[in-house]
Scaffold this motif. Structure first.
Motif, PDB file in Angstrom:
ATOM      1  N   TYR A 116       4.352  17.534  -3.248  1.00 24.99           N
ATOM      2  CA  TYR A 116       3.429  16.890  -2.299  1.00 24.99           C
ATOM      3  C   TYR A 116       2.644  17.929  -1.513  1.00 24.99           C
ATOM      4  O   TYR A 116       1.414  17.859  -1.415  1.00 24.99           O
TER       5      TYR A 116
ATOM      6  N   ILE B   2      -5.329  12.161  -0.967  1.00 25.95           N
ATOM      7  CA  ILE B   2      -4.834  10.950  -1.624  1.00 25.95           C
ATOM      8  C   ILE B   2      -3.953  11.295  -2.820  1.00 25.95           C
ATOM      9  O   ILE B   2      -2.946  10.633  -3.081  1.00 25.95           O
ATOM     10  N   TRP B   3      -4.298  12.374  -3.538  1.00 27.91           N
ATOM     11  CA  TRP B   3      -3.479  12.788  -4.676  1.00 27.91           C
ATOM     12  C   TRP B   3      -2.119  13.287  -4.196  1.00 27.91           C
ATOM     13  O   TRP B   3      -1.095  13.006  -4.835  1.00 27.91           O
TER      14      TRP B   3
ATOM     15  N   LEU C 241       0.038  10.222  -3.277  1.00 25.11           N
ATOM     16  CA  LEU C 241       0.568   9.512  -4.440  1.00 25.11           C
ATOM     17  C   LEU C 241       1.681  10.305  -5.118  1.00 25.11           C
ATOM     18  O   LEU C 241       2.656   9.717  -5.608  1.00 25.11           O
TER      19      LEU C 241
ATOM     20  N   TRP D 263       4.637   9.857  -2.861  1.00 29.36           N
ATOM     21  CA  TRP D 263       5.108   8.474  -2.975  1.00 29.36           C
ATOM     22  C   TRP D 263       5.955   8.288  -4.232  1.00 29.36           C
ATOM     23  O   TRP D 263       6.989   7.620  -4.211  1.00 29.36           O
ATOM     24  N   ASN D 264       5.533   8.874  -5.342  1.00 30.48           N
ATOM     25  CA  ASN D 264       6.308   8.769  -6.578  1.00 30.48           C
ATOM     26  C   ASN D 264       7.595   9.571  -6.521  1.00 30.48           C
ATOM     27  O   ASN D 264       8.626   9.161  -7.063  1.00 30.48           O
TER      28      ASN D 264
ATOM     29  N   LEU E 194       2.351   2.407  -7.730  1.00 27.22           N
ATOM     30  CA  LEU E 194       1.144   3.082  -7.234  1.00 27.22           C
ATOM     31  C   LEU E 194       0.324   2.155  -6.351  1.00 27.22           C
ATOM     32  O   LEU E 194      -0.212   2.575  -5.318  1.00 27.22           O
TER      33      LEU E 194
ATOM     34  N   GLY F  61       1.842   2.039  -3.038  1.00 28.79           N
ATOM     35  CA  GLY F  61       1.549   3.275  -2.329  1.00 28.79           C
ATOM     36  C   GLY F  61       0.144   3.300  -1.762  1.00 28.79           C
ATOM     37  O   GLY F  61      -0.082   3.772  -0.642  1.00 28.79           O
ATOM     38  N   LEU F  62      -0.830   2.782  -2.525  1.00 27.01           N
ATOM     39  CA  LEU F  62      -2.200   2.739  -2.024  1.00 27.01           C
ATOM     40  C   LEU F  62      -2.321   1.827  -0.813  1.00 27.01           C
ATOM     41  O   LEU F  62      -3.109   2.100   0.108  1.00 27.01           O
TER      42      LEU F  62
ATOM     43  N   TYR G 257      -1.096   3.870   2.048  1.00 27.30           N
ATOM     44  CA  TYR G 257      -2.030   4.948   2.409  1.00 27.30           C
ATOM     45  C   TYR G 257      -3.249   4.410   3.152  1.00 27.30           C
ATOM     46  O   TYR G 257      -3.620   4.922   4.207  1.00 27.30           O
TER      47      TYR G 257
END
Length: 653
Positions: free
Chosen positions: A103, A113-114, A117, A120-121, A587, A590-591, A594
């Motif tokens: 991260y 944002i990348w 994500l 988050w994963n 995902l 997660g969005l 975010y």
């Protein structure tokens, strides 16, 4: 209706928000954690994360069902593939000694944002991984007592027949997770000491297995009478490599612990190298003795090592193997519980996750809220959920993190170091920043006109190419690329490289099976996408990169990270469609988090630019006419007054 459509400036500003990178502190060694971990501590954490139940279960499964005795070659190839990803983590861990692992590495180089994500994963990966290991630990211990614990639970509590839930509640798995959570919350030193104990016992058992295994080895078990060394051929070896690759997942705990290392610049690369080397050696040697002790086709996939000793007349050795397996699984549990709260802390500290998880206990100096909350969630998963269908989900999160870290290495290596002033290339457009005095390494504003002319002459004779600029040897052939700022072409080439890798791997995986492409189109697409991948690689290599002797740097950049990228993408595409479906749903969740919380509370979003004190200043550029070389720059923070710029007029006169 047109007035409701977003303006182009608003869309540009929104995209800039999504791709903003983290601003690092001047002193990256300053932390609220306790820097108490040595190279040995980090090495044992890495070994504990990699050498778990896979050593006792995975070796037998791959040997019997996938590769035969050639599982040895599968582990060698998988170890090399893991080394590519591990070296990327080593460079980042030494260069950015902050907690957060993949991260953090993505945040400082690719974009916000990348990074979110990826984080988050990784959260879900650690939670499912820890819960799955706890259930395996419980099942292994229960099998020693002839499944009495399972039978007692089903009799007195009951069995369930509900989709996605386990057949019965596993209280033993939940209990071991709660105990491990309590120990982790006592601090990094206590966690490290506990990991030392289990790791030493586990390595002692492995040493016993190797000595006894070579004593009992029978070379005839590799003979043609038993099927030969590689009964499944090259395809079996490569299929075994894809499975064995996941045995080495776990070294990222070292990078996640870099903020608690005493000397991360030296300790992190060494610990990753030592732990990966020892883990690879253990897997290879155990595979050798296992397939030499008994014929590979007679192995028991569930308990291959214990069964091998039992069949050779050493039933008592099975208890030692069981003890080693339980200790190995304990180290994996500690590794998951150690890493997960620190990644959550890094996200919360940056404002992308809920602020409560950024609290550090003043005495133990660990993120105790994250440890307790996610320890309880992990115990709940192990208690009631059927994790067999979710275990494969771990692979896609890990491979995605590896891919972004490798791409981040390329991007960061071709960026200017912090504190450098971006300079345009020889024919580039001007960059409105003060000139840097190379003799003193600081910004200098020139007051007299003669100083400006001397600066122009000195820049012409003393031009130095910075990271991200085109190499001088390629400028006559790629002169049109000189109009871009340093690093812009590299960023575009990295995106092109990843797209080419995705297309190339898609053709390799689905071209003959799902797409049913004719031979000519299959070959043509392979050539086209391979050329795109190689041209992107050559375009990146044609630019200058950073060369530092202070911290570890992965060799052969951009080739090494590019190989890691294409390998990780290939393995991701080999996963089932259900795994991709679950990944897409996660995902989307997660969005929502975010855009509902992270983008508004991000520290980069709240960071305000520092006001400039000068009203006007001169910036001198080496190219163009005299009027173009001496320009007045109006600070962006100063409101426009509508008055003429008398300083500029006087200078030009």
């Amino acid at each position: 209706m047109a007035r409701w459509l977003p303006r182009s400036t608003d869309l540009t500003r929104f995209c800039q928000k999504l791709n903003r990178v983290k601003t690092l502190e001047d002193d990256m060694m300053e932390t609220s954690f306790n820097r108490c971990l040595s190279t040995v501590d980090l090495t044992l954490l890495g070994i504990g994360g990699m050498v778990g139940s896979g050593l006792y279960v995975l070796t037998g499964t791959v040997a019997k069902e996938i590769a035969g005795p050639a599982v040895i070659i599968s582990f060698i190839i998988a170890g090399f593939a893991s080394l590519l990803a591990a070296l990327c983590y080593a460079e980042f861990g030494a260069r950015v000694p902050k907690t957060g692992s993949a991260y953090m590495f993505t945040y400082v180089s690719v974009g916000e944002i990348w990074a979110f994500l990826i984080g988050w994963n990784v959260l879900l990966e650690y939670m499912i991984g820890g819960a799955a290991v706890a259930r395996a630990w419980s099942g292994y211990l229960d099998s020693i007592f002839n499944h009495k614990i399972k039978n007692f639970t089903e009799t007195h509590v009951g069995a369930w027949q509900v989709p996605f839930l386990a057949r019965y509640p596993d209280f033993l798995a939940a209990a071991i997770l709660l105990v491990a959570t309590a120990f982790i919350s006592f601090g990094a030193k206590v966690s490290s000491w506990l990991n030392h104990v289990f790791s030493v016992i586990s390595m002692g058992v492995i040493l016993f297995i190797l000595i006894m295994g070579f004593v009992l080895a029978q070379p005839k078990n590799w003979s043609t009478q038993e099927g030969g060394f590689a009964p499944y051929g090259l395809s079996g070896i490569m299929a075994g490599t894809a499975t064995c690759f996941y045995a080495f997942v776990g070294f990222d705990v070292i990078a996640a612990s870099s903020e608690e290392a005493r000397n991360p610049q030296r300790a992190v690369p060494r610990a990753i190298a030592f732990s990966l080397g020892l883990a690879t050696g253990a897997y290879i040697l155990v595979s050798v003795v296992l397939t030499l002790m008994v014929p590979w086709h007679t192995l028991d996939p569930d308990s291959a090592l214990a069964d091998a000793f039992y069949r050779r007349g050493y039933a008592w050795a099975g208890f030692l193997v069981a003890a080693g397996s339980i200790c190995a699984m304990n180290t994996v549990l500690l590794s998951n519980l150690f890493s997960l709260p620190r990644i959550v802390y890094a996200m919360a500290e940056d404002g992308l996750f809920f602020q409560v998880f950024s609290r550090v206990h003043p005495r133990t100096q660990v993120p105790v809220v994250g440890i307790v909350v996610f320890g309880l969630l992990m115990a709940l998963l192990a208690l009631v959920f059927d994790l067999e269908a979710l275990v494969q989900f771990l692979s896609i999160g890990t491979l995605l993190a590896y891919t972004f870290v490798a791409a981040s290495i390329i991007v960061l290596r071709f960026q200017q170091q912090k504190g450098d002033v971006p300079a345009p290339a020889a024919s580039g457009r001007p960059n409105p920043e003060p000139h840097e005095d190379p003799s003193r390494g600081e910004l200098k504003e020139y007051e007299s006109f003669s100083d400006k002319l001397q600066l122009v002459d000195r820049d012409k004779s003393n031009e130095q190419r910075e990271p991200g600029q085109l190499k001088a040897a390629f400028e006559p052939y790629l002169e049109f690329l000189s109009d871009f700022y340093p690093g812009e072409v590299v960023m575009v080439a990295v995106v092109t490289l990843m797209v080419s890798a995705i297309c190339l791997c898609s053709i390799l995986v689905f071209g003959n099976t799902h797409l049913h492409l004719p031979t000519w189109s299959y070959s043509l697409l392979l050539v086209l996408f391979s050329l795109g991948f190689l041209l992107s690689l050559l375009l990146i290599w044609a630019h200058e990169q950073q060369h530092s002797t202070q911290t570890f740097q992965i060799p052969l950049v951009p080739l090494s990270p590019a190989l890691s990228i294409i390998l990780n993408i290939y393995l991701m595409l080999k996963l089932s469609y259900m795994t991709w479906l679950r990944f897409a749903i996660w995902l989307l969740l997660g969005l929502l988090v975010y855009f509902g919380y992270g983008i508004w509370h991000s520290k980069e979003n709240l960071r305000e630019p520092q006001p400039q004190r000068v009203s006007a200043r001169y910036v001198v550029f080496p190219g163009g006419s005299l009027e173009e070389r001496v320009q007045a720059v109006q600070p962006s923070s100063q409101p426009a007054t509508g008055l003429p710029d008398t300083d500029t007029d006087d200078c030009k006169r």
